[in-house]
Enzyme design. Structure first.
Site, short mmCIF file in Angstrom:
data_model
loop_
_atom_site.label_atom_id
_atom_site.label_comp_id
_atom_site.label_asym_id
_atom_site.label_seq_id
_atom_site.Cartn_x
_atom_site.Cartn_y
_atom_site.Cartn_z
N LYS A 138 -7.27 -18.20 1.86
CA LYS A 138 -8.49 -17.36 1.77
C LYS A 138 -9.72 -18.18 2.15
O LYS A 138 -10.62 -17.71 2.85
CB LYS A 138 -8.65 -16.80 0.35
CG LYS A 138 -7.72 -15.64 0.03
CD LYS A 138 -8.17 -14.36 0.76
CE LYS A 138 -7.31 -13.17 0.42
NZ LYS A 138 -7.67 -11.95 1.16
N ALA A 159 -3.70 -8.31 3.03
CA ALA A 159 -3.42 -9.69 2.63
C ALA A 159 -2.13 -9.78 1.84
O ALA A 159 -1.63 -8.79 1.30
CB ALA A 159 -4.56 -10.22 1.76
N GLN A 160 -1.64 -11.00 1.78
CA GLN A 160 -0.68 -11.40 0.76
C GLN A 160 -1.58 -11.80 -0.39
O GLN A 160 -2.35 -12.75 -0.28
CB GLN A 160 0.13 -12.58 1.31
CG GLN A 160 1.24 -13.09 0.44
CD GLN A 160 0.83 -13.54 -0.93
OE1 GLN A 160 1.15 -12.87 -1.93
NE2 GLN A 160 0.12 -14.64 -1.03
N TYR A 186 -2.60 -19.64 -1.65
CA TYR A 186 -3.43 -18.43 -1.51
C TYR A 186 -4.92 -18.81 -1.46
O TYR A 186 -5.66 -18.32 -0.60
CB TYR A 186 -3.16 -17.49 -2.69
CG TYR A 186 -4.08 -16.29 -2.80
CD1 TYR A 186 -3.95 -15.20 -1.93
CD2 TYR A 186 -5.08 -16.23 -3.77
CE1 TYR A 186 -4.79 -14.09 -2.04
CE2 TYR A 186 -5.91 -15.12 -3.89
CZ TYR A 186 -5.77 -14.05 -3.02
OH TYR A 186 -6.60 -12.96 -3.13
N GLY A 243 0.84 -1.21 0.00
CA GLY A 243 0.00 0.00 0.00
C GLY A 243 0.86 1.25 0.00
O GLY A 243 2.08 1.18 0.21
N1 NAD Z 1 -7.01 -7.00 -6.76
C1 NAD Z 1 -7.79 -8.03 -7.03
O1 NAD Z 1 -8.15 -8.26 -8.18
C2 NAD Z 1 -8.29 -8.92 -5.93
C3 NAD Z 1 -9.09 -10.01 -6.25
C4 NAD Z 1 -9.56 -10.83 -5.24
C5 NAD Z 1 -9.29 -10.54 -3.91
N2 NAD Z 1 -8.48 -9.48 -3.63
C6 NAD Z 1 -8.19 -9.20 -2.22
O2 NAD Z 1 -8.47 -7.83 -1.97
C7 NAD Z 1 -7.64 -7.37 -0.91
C8 NAD Z 1 -6.95 -6.10 -1.32
O3 NAD Z 1 -6.15 -6.37 -2.45
P1 NAD Z 1 -5.53 -5.21 -3.37
O4 NAD Z 1 -5.59 -5.68 -4.77
O5 NAD Z 1 -6.11 -3.91 -3.00
O6 NAD Z 1 -4.00 -5.30 -2.95
P2 NAD Z 1 -3.05 -4.28 -2.22
O7 NAD Z 1 -1.72 -4.97 -2.14
O8 NAD Z 1 -3.08 -2.96 -2.87
O9 NAD Z 1 -3.70 -4.18 -0.78
C9 NAD Z 1 -3.32 -4.99 0.32
C10 NAD Z 1 -2.95 -4.04 1.43
O10 NAD Z 1 -2.66 -4.80 2.60
C11 NAD Z 1 -1.49 -4.24 3.19
N3 NAD Z 1 -0.87 -5.31 3.98
C12 NAD Z 1 -0.31 -6.45 3.53
N4 NAD Z 1 0.15 -7.17 4.56
C13 NAD Z 1 -0.13 -6.47 5.69
C14 NAD Z 1 0.10 -6.70 7.06
N5 NAD Z 1 0.76 -7.79 7.48
N6 NAD Z 1 -0.33 -5.77 7.94
C15 NAD Z 1 -0.95 -4.64 7.53
N7 NAD Z 1 -1.20 -4.38 6.23
C16 NAD Z 1 -0.78 -5.28 5.34
C17 NAD Z 1 -0.64 -3.77 2.04
O11 NAD Z 1 0.33 -2.80 2.39
C18 NAD Z 1 -1.70 -3.20 1.11
O12 NAD Z 1 -1.95 -1.85 1.38
C19 NAD Z 1 -6.71 -8.54 -0.57
O13 NAD Z 1 -7.27 -9.22 0.53
C20 NAD Z 1 -6.75 -9.40 -1.81
O14 NAD Z 1 -6.47 -10.75 -1.53
C21 NAD Z 1 -7.97 -8.66 -4.59
#
Ligand code: NAD
Length: 319
Positions: free
Chosen positions: A154, A82-83, A150, A38
């Site tokens: 989830k 998330a990772q 993953y 982020g």
């Molecule tokens: N982008 C997609 O298409 C998609 C699809 C399905 C699910 N998701 C889920 O949506 C969520 C957000 O994904 P995104 O695409 O915005 O990704 P992103 O990487 O932009 O967001 C994840 C955020 O979590 C933070 N983070 C990670 N590990 C952390 C920790 N240990 N402690 C505190 N913060 C932590 C990161 O810094 C980041 O800001 C995730 O759970 C991801 O699995 C995303």
């Protein structure tokens, strides 16, 4: 009394749009993010609001989270941290388990001590897709393939949440996203195919397409615009369903079609190199959004083309 929502991962791509929605709706928002992927820039416009706070912290650290729960006393938890990479989960499953498994359990342990009303948990409809045949779509009740760590973490999170909700008296919704795209997304991993292609096309660099012999246009995916996803979070917060709900367009599109749509909208083209399939990748993915329509009152408003135009505008590349 104002609702107090703790948003994990709120400085990320999707989480920051969710923070925008909560602040606009008058919630007190605490955004917790370790900034591993982020960015402060994603929430910089919110920092002046008296109703928004940001704390840089790691959700896997029990003491740090306990302190935040004790001081902020959230009534709602919205869990986006998330990772998020299938590939990383295959390369380093322990890391995936730490963030996606332990991270959630740390939050749930805090809730045991500081009860909440509502939990919104983010899962992946793409990674949890069933094997799709013909013109089927993946429904919430189908058996997922679980072909990556993953997907497993989830899915486990969904199960943990249901147990804790029952035991500790809160309501919840699991939002299983399709592939989300839109402003603030960074090109880091397979979720980021849209920004990867956009960056390559704009910079005139070669993109890579992973194909199967029977799918020469690449895997298929379901694309949903981030503004529509933020709206799903708004609805899930006021109308928790105590179940899983897919958030997707219901439209199946091959990756090469995505590439060609982006090239057309950005009025540029560059080379594409064909490679073989990648381990852990679901071959076909398209989500039924019937449950979201019927029970959440949600349906996608922004098409792929309109969303890409919004992205182009955001990137100030002219229209
Ligand atoms: N982008 C997609 O298409 C998609 C699809 C399905 C699910 N998701 C889920 O949506 C969520 C957000 O994904 P995104 O695409 O915005 O990704 P992103 O990487 O932009 O967001 C994840 C955020 O979590 C933070 N983070 C990670 N590990 C952390 C920790 N240990 N402690 C505190 N913060 C932590 C990161 O810094 C980041 O800001 C995730 O759970 C991801 O699995 C995303």
């Amino acid at each position: 009394m104002k609702k107090r929502v703790l948003v994990t991962g709120g400085a990320g791509f999707i989480g920051s749009h969710v923070c925008d929605t909560y602040v606009a709706d008058g919630y007190e928002v605490l955004c917790v993010d370790n900034l591993s992927s982020g960015k402060r820039a994603n929430i910089a416009h919110l920092l002046d609001s008296a109703h928004f706070q940001f704390v840089e912290a790691d959700i896997t650290h029990p003491e740090a989270m306990a302190t935040l729960f004790a001081s902020f006393q959230p009534t709602i938890v919205n869990h986006h941290a998330a990772q998020k990479s299938v590939v990383t989960s295959l390369e380093d499953p322990l890391y995936d388990l730490d963030i996606n498994g332990k991270g959630l359990l740390v939050l749930l342990a805090c809730i045991q001590k500081h009860p909440i009303d509502t939990f919104v948990y983010v899962s992946s409809g793409g990674a949890l897709s069933k094997v799709i045949e013909g013109d089927e779509t993946s429904r919430e009740e189908d058996t997922p393939q679980l072909i990556s760590p993953y997907a497993i973490t989830k899915y486990a999170g969904e199960q943990y949440l249901a147990i804790y909700a029952e035991a500790y008296g809160f309501v919840y919704t699991v939002l299983r996203y399709a592939n989300v795209f839109g402003p603030r997304q960074i090109p880091d991993g397979e979720c980021g195919v849209v920004p990867i292609f956009v960056n390559n096309i704009v910079a005139n660099q070669t993109s890579v397409l992973m194909t199967y012999p029977d799918m020469p246009r690449g895997c298929t995916r379901d694309y949903v615009y981030v503004g529509d996803v933020a709206e799903a979070n708004r609805l899930a917060t006021i109308r928790p369903l105590n179940t899983v709900v897919n958030i997707g367009s219901g439209e199946e599109i091959a990756i090469l079609d995505i590439y060609e749509t982006i090239a057309a909208i950005f009025e540029k083209d560059s080379n594409i190199r064909i490679e073989g399939p990648r381990a852990g990748d679901v071959k076909r993915s398209v989500l039924s959004n019937a449950r979201a329509k019927a029970r959440l009152g949600w349906q996608p408003q922004i098409s792929l083309e309109v969303g890409l135009l919004a992205l182009k505008k955001e990137m100030k590349l002219g229209l």
